[in-house]
Design a protein around this motif. Sequence first.
Motif, PDB file in Angstrom:
ATOM      1  N   LEU A  87       0.827  -1.209   0.000  1.00  0.00           N
ATOM      2  CA  LEU A  87       0.000   0.000   0.000  1.00  0.00           C
ATOM      3  C   LEU A  87       0.863   1.261   0.000  1.00  0.00           C
ATOM      4  CD1 LEU A  87      -2.836   1.334   0.348  1.00  0.00           C
ATOM      5  CD2 LEU A  87      -2.557   1.053   2.821  1.00  0.00           C
ATOM      6  N   GLY A  88       1.939   1.246   0.771  1.00  0.00           N
ATOM      7  CA  GLY A  88       2.787   2.442   0.893  1.00  0.00           C
ATOM      8  C   GLY A  88       3.383   2.868  -0.434  1.00  0.00           C
ATOM      9  N   THR A  89       3.911   1.898  -1.182  1.00  0.00           N
ATOM     10  CA  THR A  89       4.536   2.226  -2.467  1.00  0.00           C
ATOM     11  C   THR A  89       3.482   2.648  -3.498  1.00  0.00           C
ATOM     12  OG1 THR A  89       6.370   0.753  -1.991  1.00  0.00           O
ATOM     13  CG2 THR A  89       6.049   1.333  -4.292  1.00  0.00           C
ATOM     14  N   SER A  90       2.353   1.937  -3.528  1.00  0.00           N
ATOM     15  CA  SER A  90       1.297   2.283  -4.491  1.00  0.00           C
ATOM     16  C   SER A  90       0.801   3.703  -4.262  1.00  0.00           C
ATOM     17  CB  SER A  90       0.115   1.315  -4.368  1.00  0.00           C
ATOM     18  OG  SER A  90       0.501   0.060  -4.834  1.00  0.00           O
ATOM     19  N   LEU A  91       0.565   4.061  -3.006  1.00  0.00           N
ATOM     20  CA  LEU A  91       0.078   5.424  -2.729  1.00  0.00           C
ATOM     21  C   LEU A  91       1.117   6.458  -3.159  1.00  0.00           C
ATOM     22  CD1 LEU A  91      -1.700   5.038   0.746  1.00  0.00           C
ATOM     23  CD2 LEU A  91      -2.768   5.302  -1.507  1.00  0.00           C
ATOM     24  N   ASN A  92       2.404   6.145  -2.963  1.00  0.00           N
ATOM     25  CA  ASN A  92       3.447   7.076  -3.407  1.00  0.00           C
ATOM     26  C   ASN A  92       3.473   7.221  -4.925  1.00  0.00           C
ATOM     27  OD1 ASN A  92       5.531   8.398  -1.475  1.00  0.00           O
ATOM     28  ND2 ASN A  92       4.958   6.453  -0.498  1.00  0.00           N
ATOM     29  N   GLU A  93       3.296   6.091  -5.632  1.00  0.00           N
ATOM     30  CA  GLU A  93       3.252   6.155  -7.101  1.00  0.00           C
ATOM     31  C   GLU A  93       2.099   7.041  -7.557  1.00  0.00           C
ATOM     32  OE1 GLU A  93       4.937   1.598  -7.895  1.00  0.00           O
ATOM     33  OE2 GLU A  93       2.807   2.043  -8.128  1.00  0.00           O
ATOM     34  N   ILE A  94       0.942   6.843  -6.915  1.00  0.00           N
ATOM     35  CA  ILE A  94      -0.248   7.592  -7.320  1.00  0.00           C
ATOM     36  C   ILE A  94      -0.104   9.070  -6.960  1.00  0.00           C
ATOM     37  CG2 ILE A  94      -2.758   7.791  -6.997  1.00  0.00           C
ATOM     38  CD1 ILE A  94      -2.702   4.697  -6.510  1.00  0.00           C
ATOM     39  N   ALA A  95       0.476   9.344  -5.798  1.00  0.00           N
ATOM     40  CA  ALA A  95       0.725  10.740  -5.406  1.00  0.00           C
ATOM     41  C   ALA A  95       1.632  11.402  -6.444  1.00  0.00           C
ATOM     42  CB  ALA A  95       1.357  10.797  -4.019  1.00  0.00           C
ATOM     43  N   GLY A  96       2.649  10.653  -6.879  1.00  0.00           N
ATOM     44  CA  GLY A  96       3.569  11.182  -7.884  1.00  0.00           C
ATOM     45  C   GLY A  96       2.879  11.469  -9.205  1.00  0.00           C
ATOM     46  N   SER A  97       2.030  10.542  -9.661  1.00  0.00           N
ATOM     47  CA  SER A  97       1.355  10.725 -10.955  1.00  0.00           C
ATOM     48  C   SER A  97       0.275  11.794 -10.896  1.00  0.00           C
ATOM     49  CB  SER A  97       0.678   9.429 -11.420  1.00  0.00           C
ATOM     50  OG  SER A  97       1.528   8.344 -11.286  1.00  0.00           O
ATOM     51  N   SER A  98      -0.435  11.844  -9.786  1.00  0.00           N
ATOM     52  CA  SER A  98      -1.591  12.757  -9.711  1.00  0.00           C
ATOM     53  C   SER A  98      -1.198  14.133  -9.199  1.00  0.00           C
ATOM     54  CB  SER A  98      -2.658  12.165  -8.777  1.00  0.00           C
ATOM     55  OG  SER A  98      -2.151  12.102  -7.453  1.00  0.00           O
TER      56      SER A  98
ATOM     57  N   LEU B 195      -5.534  15.212  -0.587  1.00  0.00           N
ATOM     58  CA  LEU B 195      -5.326  16.638  -0.312  1.00  0.00           C
ATOM     59  C   LEU B 195      -4.568  17.281  -1.461  1.00  0.00           C
ATOM     60  CD1 LEU B 195      -3.898  16.331   3.339  1.00  0.00           C
ATOM     61  CD2 LEU B 195      -6.301  16.615   2.670  1.00  0.00           C
ATOM     62  N   LYS B 196      -4.785  18.568  -1.634  1.00  0.00           N
ATOM     63  CA  LYS B 196      -3.973  19.301  -2.607  1.00  0.00           C
ATOM     64  C   LYS B 196      -2.961  20.118  -1.819  1.00  0.00           C
ATOM     65  CE  LYS B 196      -4.286  22.103  -6.752  1.00  0.00           C
ATOM     66  NZ  LYS B 196      -3.618  21.144  -7.658  1.00  0.00           N
ATOM     67  N   GLU B 197      -1.686  19.853  -2.040  1.00  0.00           N
ATOM     68  CA  GLU B 197      -0.629  20.537  -1.295  1.00  0.00           C
ATOM     69  C   GLU B 197       0.475  20.926  -2.259  1.00  0.00           C
ATOM     70  OE1 GLU B 197      -0.946  18.362   3.024  1.00  0.00           O
ATOM     71  OE2 GLU B 197       0.371  17.452   1.545  1.00  0.00           O
ATOM     72  N   LYS B 198       1.323  21.823  -1.800  1.00  0.00           N
ATOM     73  CA  LYS B 198       2.416  22.294  -2.646  1.00  0.00           C
ATOM     74  C   LYS B 198       3.282  21.122  -3.094  1.00  0.00           C
ATOM     75  CE  LYS B 198       4.427  26.864  -2.550  1.00  0.00           C
ATOM     76  NZ  LYS B 198       4.833  27.935  -1.646  1.00  0.00           N
ATOM     77  N   LYS B 199       3.657  20.294  -2.105  1.00  0.00           N
ATOM     78  CA  LYS B 199       4.539  19.170  -2.411  1.00  0.00           C
ATOM     79  C   LYS B 199       3.766  17.870  -2.151  1.00  0.00           C
ATOM     80  CE  LYS B 199       9.214  17.530  -1.378  1.00  0.00           C
ATOM     81  NZ  LYS B 199       9.000  16.309  -0.577  1.00  0.00           N
ATOM     82  N   PRO B 200       3.404  17.152  -3.240  1.00  0.00           N
ATOM     83  CA  PRO B 200       2.599  15.944  -3.055  1.00  0.00           C
ATOM     84  C   PRO B 200       3.359  14.917  -2.210  1.00  0.00           C
ATOM     85  CG  PRO B 200       2.879  16.463  -5.397  1.00  0.00           C
ATOM     86  CD  PRO B 200       3.798  17.353  -4.639  1.00  0.00           C
ATOM     87  N   GLN B 201       2.703  14.355  -1.231  1.00  0.00           N
ATOM     88  CA  GLN B 201       3.340  13.311  -0.421  1.00  0.00           C
ATOM     89  C   GLN B 201       2.264  12.417   0.190  1.00  0.00           C
ATOM     90  OE1 GLN B 201       3.898  15.792   3.756  1.00  0.00           O
ATOM     91  NE2 GLN B 201       5.701  15.389   2.529  1.00  0.00           N
TER      92      GLN B 201
END
Lengths: 339, 339
Positions: free
Chosen positions: A228-239, A308-314
Amino acid sequence: MRFKTKEKILLAHGSGGRLTHELVKNLFIRKFSNKILNKLDDSAVIKTKNGQIAFTTDSYVVDPIEFPGGDMGRIAICGTVNDLAVKGAKPLAISAGFIMEEGFEIKTLERIVSSMKKAAKEAGVEIVTGDTKVVERGKADKIFINTSGIGFIEPKIFLSPSKIRKGDSIIVNGNIADHGITVMNARNNLGFKGNIRSDGAPLNGLIKKILSSCKHIRCIRDLTRGGLGTSLNEIAGSSKLSMLINQKDIPISPSAESASALLGLDPLYVANEGKIVLFVKKPEEKKVLNLMKSHKYGRKAKIIGTVLKEKKPQVRMKTLMGGERIVMMLEGDQLPRIC
Amino acid sequence: MRFKTKEKILLAHGSGGRLTHELVKNLFIRKFSNKILNKLDDSAVIKTKNGQIAFTTDSYVVDPIEFPGGDMGRIAICGTVNDLAVKGAKPLAISAGFIMEEGFEIKTLERIVSSMKKAAKEAGVEIVTGDTKVVERGKADKIFINTSGIGFIEPKIFLSPSKIRKGDSIIVNGNIADHGITVMNARNNLGFKGNIRSDGAPLNGLIKKILSSCKHIRCIRDLTRGGLGTSLNEIAGSSKLSMLINQKDIPISPSAESASALLGLDPLYVANEGKIVLFVKKPEEKKVLNLMKSHKYGRKAKIIGTVLKEKKPQVRMKTLMGGERIVMMLEGDQLPRIC
């Protein structure tokens, strides 16, 4: 980034985490670069005059090849079916490529093949083409299986991280970490009790049920290598959006939780073979949750967070202690050969 | 036939010859049985409301991974492109699954990947999806690659052994045995001179050229593992027709011929990676031959024989000495890990 002379492949290049991503980006994407591949989705989506085709491939090297709740054959079918299903495709056909070590027992192969047949039947898909290679004793580890799959996506369906919006709800369909803990337990004879079993399952039925009655599903991803941790990071990066998840809401069995703690593993990064994360517009979250709970592969579904929408996606997690911590992409490889 | 307890996988189960066929029939077909798979064609052909789709898979374990005229990357792309092309499909997309051994040099991987890119570009197809797995040192031999491919077949095209008729001409597009001899030479440092190189090539251009201007092409097959001898036997079995070929007409380079003789290999069973056998209605044989000869991958094309209707379908060869001998399916495995 270019690779240095004499740089070698490490186990972590196969982890699904940071090093896998770097290898993919700096070598495969750099060389093969094209619009479809570069999206790095679970399935490639190819638009043709005959419709949208989803196409995916995965090789399976799990060790041991048989474990409680499944075997290499079951996850080889389920993994490929799920990669198609999370893009909204109806699985049409599967290929199976076998690489075997000289001396591998044919009886074991028969069990693996029977298990593939059973999983394919459950998923409603047929294995239509295949290949068999054999290498000398000591040149492979018993058996490796590649499955590829194709399916059509209905014209109106488009699931992608790019569709995720601020305020969307994040849902998982059940307990995380069971597959990885089970395989590690079986590999090392750790003897953990508590009935942990691999969760390997074809999720196309569950996903079809949701897609056919919900209008605001944004994106679905299966939670295999990297968890789950890696998938959410991938999606945060893409979105380019942040994800805030609540530790207390992440479904995990007490057995998997205590086994993870004992082994020093973070269950957020442990592989699953029958779990997805789904993003949906908030007003539809309850509907999705109820549909999941009414399906055998979604009984323990939970809403685990929000976008959330933030300056730096994480990706951040509200911990049980009340604080917040950043959830990074998997570093290194905590569990090699988990799938 | 069922397998006995303790029966083991042998190298010959991966030869493409008799034992491969037995394993496929007695295990894979028995378990997975369906109309498409059971045809055992180079590609599965799936009829859908959106058109006919060809789908194929192959794993590559060739040793060494680099050799004169090519490498594992080139044949991984060409093999899959050719499996699609021989069914009359236009290759649409390719997948690439990598299984690597920990410690494998990334520079070598870069060369293999560049070679895949180059071959894909030549074939006019893109690599749209992939997968990377890594196993511990000693658990695989450097690198194994699986490629799968999909393509559409135009509605009017139907190539199959079932279309072959008595009197049809049998044509090959050039010298046989180069690939297998090259790999064996490179593997064992045999030091054969004479510039033998692997013939690995994407043949979709050549095949498209023929199919677009000839009306009576019955069946095409690529001559990979098991070589011309095994392919003709497979086709004789499926079509229930006999094949009579003339040894003097089978194109082979003097270097490959003398290397085969020295090694005690029958070139009829040596693998090719850029050769096809094509069946055409006799009146069209010259047209096909001339089209082949005008293409860079068909310059040495030859009509090698004819199809007969006999009580017991078999493959026979008129030898240089004037006699006739039966050409059986490959027994055992004269050259393991040739592709």
